[in-house]
Design an enzyme around this catalytic site. Structure first.
Site, short mmCIF file in Angstrom:
data_model
loop_
_atom_site.label_atom_id
_atom_site.label_comp_id
_atom_site.label_asym_id
_atom_site.label_seq_id
_atom_site.Cartn_x
_atom_site.Cartn_y
_atom_site.Cartn_z
N VAL A 59 -8.89 3.37 -12.41
CA VAL A 59 -7.84 4.16 -13.07
C VAL A 59 -7.51 5.41 -12.25
CG1 VAL A 59 -7.30 5.51 -15.14
CG2 VAL A 59 -8.32 3.25 -15.37
N ALA A 62 -5.20 4.22 -9.61
CA ALA A 62 -3.89 3.92 -10.18
C ALA A 62 -3.11 5.20 -10.49
CB ALA A 62 -4.04 3.07 -11.44
N GLU A 63 -3.75 6.17 -11.10
CA GLU A 63 -3.04 7.41 -11.43
C GLU A 63 -2.65 8.16 -10.16
OE1 GLU A 63 -2.97 11.31 -14.28
OE2 GLU A 63 -4.48 9.78 -14.64
N THR A 64 -3.49 8.12 -9.17
CA THR A 64 -3.17 8.77 -7.90
C THR A 64 -1.92 8.18 -7.27
OG1 THR A 64 -5.49 9.34 -7.49
CG2 THR A 64 -4.03 9.23 -5.56
N SER A 67 1.22 8.90 -9.47
CA SER A 67 1.65 10.30 -9.42
C SER A 67 2.32 10.64 -8.09
CB SER A 67 0.46 11.24 -9.65
OG SER A 67 -0.03 11.09 -10.97
#
Length: 141
Positions: A59, A62-64, A67
């Protein structure tokens, strides 16, 4: 603001120093008009105690990538981007090698953006399917 692939990839290496990206060894490898790809090694740094990739590390990857993909849409002198919601379905485990996260824009709003992020292994097997919502807010003058 248009940026070349080489400029973007070089910039990410500089701004990743002393961050979670450096700790997890996340590296950006490619981008285009509607996608961004990053990779992360699967090793003991990101394992659960039983030796498989930790969902939290997945996660974080994925968020990196989501963003950073959102930041490519805006002039960062005017706005800042933050992730406001992420969900993940982990469908396969992996013990070694690399995982790749490919963020693709689903909704490109002026304020909110939605990304579909597919995390795959080196053989292109789906490991996790994630959805990230970001918000772009004006910087205070």
């Amino acid at each position: 603001m248009q940026i070349t692939k080489e400029e973007f990839l070089a910039r990410t290496k500089v701004i990743s120093k002393n961050t979670l990206l450096e700790t997890l060894q996340i590296e950006f490898v490619d981008f285009g008009d509607d996608f961004l790809i990053a990779k992360m090694p699967v090793n003991s740094r990101v394992h659960q105690p039983d030796g498989v990739l930790h969902g939290g590390a997945t996660v974080a990857l994925a968020e990196t990538v989501g963003s950073f993909a959102a930041e490519l849409l805006f002039n960062l002198n005017d706005v800042f981007v933050r992730g406001i919601e992420i969900s993940a379905n982990h469908v396969k485990s992996v013990k070694a090698g690399f995982v790749f996260a490919r963020a693709k824009i689903v909704h490109k709003g002026r304020t909110t953006q939605i990304f579909d992020i597919r995390v795959t292994d080196e053989a292109d097997n789906l490991i996790s399917l994630c959805k990230l919502t970001t918000v772009a807010l004006p910087k205070s003058k």
